[in-house]
Design a protein around this motif. Structure first.
Motif, PDB file in Angstrom:
ATOM      1  N   GLN A   1       0.842  -1.204   0.000  1.00  8.03           N
ATOM      2  CA  GLN A   1       0.000   0.000   0.000  1.00  8.03           C
ATOM      3  C   GLN A   1       0.879   1.257   0.000  1.00  8.03           C
ATOM      4  N   LYS A   2       1.952   1.225   0.769  1.00  8.19           N
ATOM      5  CA  LYS A   2       2.881   2.365   0.843  1.00  8.19           C
ATOM      6  C   LYS A   2       3.527   2.612  -0.511  1.00  8.19           C
ATOM      7  N   LYS A   3       3.894   1.525  -1.169  1.00  6.47           N
ATOM      8  CA  LYS A   3       4.509   1.620  -2.502  1.00  6.47           C
ATOM      9  C   LYS A   3       3.547   2.281  -3.489  1.00  6.47           C
ATOM     10  N   MET A   4       2.281   1.860  -3.432  1.00  4.51           N
ATOM     11  CA  MET A   4       1.265   2.398  -4.342  1.00  4.51           C
ATOM     12  C   MET A   4       1.033   3.880  -4.085  1.00  4.51           C
ATOM     13  N   TRP A   5       0.985   4.235  -2.808  1.00  2.00           N
ATOM     14  CA  TRP A   5       0.745   5.630  -2.410  1.00  2.00           C
ATOM     15  C   TRP A   5       1.865   6.551  -2.891  1.00  2.00           C
ATOM     16  N   LYS A   6       3.074   6.018  -2.900  1.00  2.00           N
ATOM     17  CA  LYS A   6       4.224   6.791  -3.382  1.00  2.00           C
ATOM     18  C   LYS A   6       4.055   7.144  -4.858  1.00  2.00           C
ATOM     19  N   ILE A   7       3.508   6.204  -5.619  1.00  2.00           N
ATOM     20  CA  ILE A   7       3.339   6.414  -7.065  1.00  2.00           C
ATOM     21  C   ILE A   7       2.085   7.230  -7.366  1.00  2.00           C
ATOM     22  N   VAL A   8       0.984   6.925  -6.661  1.00  2.00           N
ATOM     23  CA  VAL A   8      -0.280   7.659  -6.870  1.00  2.00           C
ATOM     24  C   VAL A   8      -0.785   8.202  -5.525  1.00  2.00           C
ATOM     25  N   PRO A   9      -0.259   9.351  -5.065  1.00  2.00           N
ATOM     26  CA  PRO A   9      -0.712   9.878  -3.767  1.00  2.00           C
ATOM     27  C   PRO A   9      -2.035  10.639  -3.894  1.00  2.00           C
ATOM     28  N   ASN A  10      -3.033   9.934  -4.395  1.00  2.00           N
ATOM     29  CA  ASN A  10      -4.352  10.547  -4.615  1.00  2.00           C
ATOM     30  C   ASN A  10      -5.413   9.646  -3.976  1.00  2.00           C
ATOM     31  N   PRO A  11      -6.025  10.134  -2.887  1.00  2.00           N
ATOM     32  CA  PRO A  11      -6.966   9.277  -2.133  1.00  2.00           C
ATOM     33  C   PRO A  11      -8.201   8.836  -2.916  1.00  2.00           C
ATOM     34  N   ILE A  12      -8.434   9.454  -4.078  1.00  2.00           N
ATOM     35  CA  ILE A  12      -9.568   9.001  -4.896  1.00  2.00           C
ATOM     36  C   ILE A  12      -9.263   7.616  -5.471  1.00  2.00           C
ATOM     37  N   TYR A  13      -7.968   7.348  -5.716  1.00  2.00           N
ATOM     38  CA  TYR A  13      -7.591   6.086  -6.365  1.00  2.00           C
ATOM     39  C   TYR A  13      -6.778   5.132  -5.488  1.00  2.00           C
ATOM     40  N   VAL A  14      -6.037   5.679  -4.553  1.00  2.00           N
ATOM     41  CA  VAL A  14      -5.231   4.809  -3.675  1.00  2.00           C
ATOM     42  C   VAL A  14      -5.446   5.254  -2.231  1.00  2.00           C
ATOM     43  N   ALA A  15      -5.729   4.293  -1.355  1.00  2.00           N
ATOM     44  CA  ALA A  15      -5.957   4.649   0.054  1.00  2.00           C
ATOM     45  C   ALA A  15      -4.640   5.059   0.704  1.00  2.00           C
ATOM     46  N   ASN A  16      -4.731   6.086   1.540  1.00  2.00           N
ATOM     47  CA  ASN A  16      -3.553   6.551   2.267  1.00  2.00           C
ATOM     48  C   ASN A  16      -3.105   5.475   3.261  1.00  2.00           C
ATOM     49  N   PRO A  17      -1.829   5.032   3.172  1.00  2.00           N
ATOM     50  CA  PRO A  17      -1.377   3.957   4.060  1.00  2.00           C
ATOM     51  C   PRO A  17      -1.361   4.332   5.541  1.00  2.00           C
ATOM     52  N   SER A  18      -1.416   5.635   5.839  1.00  2.00           N
ATOM     53  CA  SER A  18      -1.430   6.028   7.256  1.00  2.00           C
ATOM     54  C   SER A  18      -2.727   5.555   7.923  1.00  2.00           C
ATOM     55  N   LYS A  19      -3.797   5.477   7.139  1.00  2.00           N
ATOM     56  CA  LYS A  19      -5.065   4.946   7.666  1.00  2.00           C
ATOM     57  C   LYS A  19      -5.187   3.462   7.339  1.00  2.00           C
ATOM     58  N   GLY A  20      -4.604   3.068   6.232  1.00  2.00           N
ATOM     59  CA  GLY A  20      -4.726   1.682   5.783  1.00  2.00           C
ATOM     60  C   GLY A  20      -6.003   1.504   4.999  1.00  2.00           C
ATOM     61  N   SER A  21      -5.947   0.691   3.950  1.00  2.00           N
ATOM     62  CA  SER A  21      -7.144   0.462   3.142  1.00  2.00           C
ATOM     63  C   SER A  21      -7.832  -0.815   3.596  1.00  2.00           C
ATOM     64  N   ILE A  22      -9.020  -1.030   3.060  1.00  2.00           N
ATOM     65  CA  ILE A  22      -9.735  -2.266   3.405  1.00  2.00           C
ATOM     66  C   ILE A  22      -8.989  -3.472   2.807  1.00  2.00           C
ATOM     67  N   HIS A  23      -8.239  -3.238   1.720  1.00  2.00           N
ATOM     68  CA  HIS A  23      -7.393  -4.322   1.186  1.00  2.00           C
ATOM     69  C   HIS A  23      -6.386  -4.779   2.253  1.00  2.00           C
ATOM     70  N   ASN A  24      -5.851  -3.811   3.006  1.00  2.00           N
ATOM     71  CA  ASN A  24      -4.873  -4.138   4.053  1.00  2.00           C
ATOM     72  C   ASN A  24      -5.526  -4.854   5.243  1.00  2.00           C
ATOM     73  N   ARG A  25      -6.854  -4.807   5.284  1.00  2.00           N
ATOM     74  CA  ARG A  25      -7.593  -5.454   6.385  1.00  2.00           C
ATOM     75  C   ARG A  25      -8.174  -6.810   5.962  1.00  2.00           C
ATOM     76  N   GLY A  26      -7.937  -7.173   4.704  1.00  2.00           N
ATOM     77  CA  GLY A  26      -8.437  -8.470   4.210  1.00  2.00           C
ATOM     78  C   GLY A  26      -9.921  -8.484   3.925  1.00  2.00           C
ATOM     79  N   GLY A  27     -10.495  -7.281   3.704  1.00  2.00           N
ATOM     80  CA  GLY A  27     -11.945  -7.210   3.484  1.00  2.00           C
ATOM     81  C   GLY A  27     -12.334  -6.632   2.137  1.00  2.00           C
ATOM     82  N   ALA A  28     -11.339  -6.413   1.247  1.00  2.00           N
ATOM     83  CA  ALA A  28     -11.652  -5.815  -0.059  1.00  2.00           C
ATOM     84  C   ALA A  28     -11.168  -6.708  -1.192  1.00  2.00           C
ATOM     85  N   VAL A  29     -11.914  -6.632  -2.294  1.00  2.00           N
ATOM     86  CA  VAL A  29     -11.507  -7.366  -3.499  1.00  2.00           C
ATOM     87  C   VAL A  29     -11.661  -6.449  -4.717  1.00  2.00           C
ATOM     88  N   ASP A  30     -10.776  -6.632  -5.668  1.00  2.00           N
ATOM     89  CA  ASP A  30     -10.890  -5.971  -6.969  1.00  2.00           C
ATOM     90  C   ASP A  30     -11.272  -7.064  -7.952  1.00  2.00           C
TER      91      ASP A  30
END
Ligand code: ZN
Length: 219
Positions: free
Chosen positions: A111-140
């Motif tokens: 998530q941190k790697k992604m945020w570095k490349i796209v630091p835009n919360p519309i498309y990538v969740a800010n790793p300081s809060k963590g995304s639902i992907h990081n919680r094991g509750g999201a799927v693409d």
């Protein structure tokens, strides 16, 4: 001879009784709790269903990072997410489709790697809060037909533009119908959609789960 065979029979029964007792004793001592998987435990989807199609984008360089960030393509999720996803897939299968997965649980470092490349919360969740992907509750995800062909959803996965939004109006009715079908069934199984990404779904109850950075093992 008769005495000998009776002795053999007696010894046989004795051995049987002793072994039965030891089996019974073993089952009594079994740690029952460990055999029941907790609903919030991380599990591998493929061990619960063989009815999914996988195209794990971050295990290849075919993604917006242009680099392979997972050592191998596995779909780990919390068990409750797996259960809900299987129920959704059952409905899609009845309609002649299957869920194809692009991403599941995502370790926080990625998530941190992604945020570095796209630091835009519309498309990538800010790793300081963590995304639902990081919680094991999201799927693409998307849907494929019986020939494994992806349904037309208007844009590719991880398309960073307004066309990826559920509310984008300028698509054909077929594309709108495809997106609607995906959303309707997923929402029925307690997932929330994400307005700016047609492919992203969050299990409603996942927000309370902890962010994780655990990595899965590769063979
Ligand atoms: Zn996502």
């Amino acid at each position: 001879m008769i005495f000998q065979s009776k002795l053999v029979l007696f010894l046989g029964i004795l051995v049987l009784l002793v072994s039965c007792k030891s089996i019974k004793g073993l089952s009594e001592n079994l740690p029952i709790k460990e055999t029941i998987v907790n609903d919030t435990a991380f599990v591998n989807l493929k061990e619960y269903s063989t009815d999914f199609v996988y195209d794990m984008k971050y295990a290849s360089s075919d993604n917006f990072l242009k680099s392979k960030v997972y050592d191998c393509a596995e779909c780990f999720l919390r068990l409750k997410t797996v259960k809900a996803l299987i129920e959704a897939n059952k409905i899609f299968i009845k309609k002649g489709y299957k869920i194809k997965l692009f991403d599941c649980y995502r370790p926080l470092d990625i998530q941190k790697k992604m945020w570095k490349i796209v630091p835009n919360p519309i498309y990538v969740a800010n790793p300081s809060k963590g995304s639902i992907h990081n919680r094991g509750g999201a799927v693409d995800i998307t849907l494929v037909d019986k020939n494994g062909k992806e349904l037309d959803m208007g844009t590719t996965f991880d398309f960073f533009g307004i066309e990826a939004s559920h509310n984008y109006p300028n698509f054909s009715s077929k594309i709108k119908r495809n997106r609607k079908l995906l959303r309707k069934v997923m929402m029925k199984q307690n997932f929330n959609s994400f307005d700016s990404e047609w492919w992203h779904y969050n299990l409603k109850s996942a927000l309370n789960d902890k962010v994780s950075n655990a990595k899965w093992k590769c063979d």
